[in-house]
Motif scaffolding. Structure first.
Motif: not given
Length: 207
Positions: A167-182, A196-204
């Motif tokens: 709740r505190s991380r504003h999860i509103f449904g599942a599945p939800t994924f978080f990378s280490e940078d939040g 892809a984001w977790a491995t450093g590919e970060r378009p946008g």
């Protein structure tokens, strides 16, 4: 040797799309070189704060009809069986307590997949403690030992805390994924983007 990146996988056993993710996330993460942190939680308390007493797929029939048709397409595409359980959603409290107990153990992902296979692959109940015990047995695990620990005060408190964290991380449904940078990704169709984001590919990434 560099440490592998990590993604958190927040899932709810009553969530249809979490079934699709749970059955494929390990292989996808392994191919991407990412470690998965399994995080079972309860969506019910989060939904209740919005005045919902059941799944939004039940509250909004058109959305529910679309979801089941979409699930049929997606399950067929990735080679998974799909049988709609009755009732839907099912009470997943006992199964979630057990999954949380095993979240950081080698048997945790195996148990999680077995629950989803029972529920959405075979359309059988996961609600009763006896059903959860049977699933543990199929995994070659000791149901007496695990059920006792899973229903103990320490694990119950841990589940309440994890659901509050969701709740505190504003999860509103599942599945939800978080990378280490939040960075948060919601939905089975965002699994690859999360990896892809977790491995450093970060378009946008405009931050």
């Amino acid at each position: 040797m560099a440490r592998a990146p990590v993604i958190e996988f927040w899932y709810e056993f009553a969530s249809t799309y979490s079934y699709l993710s749970a059955m494929r996330i390990e292989e996808a993460a392994r191919e991407a070189g990412v470690v998965v942190r399994w995080r079972p939680f309860l969506l019910g308390p989060i939904f209740s704060t919005q005045g919902w007493n059941t799944s939004p797929f039940n509250l909004y029939p058109a959305k529910g009809r679309y979801m089941w048709r979409d699930m049929a397409r997606e399950a067929a595409r990735i080679g998974l069986p799909l049988v709609r359980p009755a009732p839907f959603p099912q009470n997943s409290l006992t199964a979630t307590r057990v999954a949380l107990l095993g979240a950081d153990e080698p048997w945790g992902p195996q148990f999680t997949r077995a629950v989803y296979r029972t529920e959405f692959g075979e359309g059988r109940s996961i609600e009763e403690p006896s059903a959860v015990r049977a699933i543990l047995e199929t995994c070659g695990l000791d149901p007496d030992v695990i059920m006792k620990a899973a229903t103990g005060d320490a694990n119950k408190t841990r589940l309440r805390a994890l659901t509050e964290e969701a709740r505190s991380r504003h999860i509103f449904g599942a599945p939800t994924f978080f990378s280490e940078d939040g960075e948060m990704f919601w939905g089975n169709d965002r699994l690859e983007a999360a990896l892809a984001w977790a491995t450093g590919e970060r378009p946008g990434d405009l931050r």
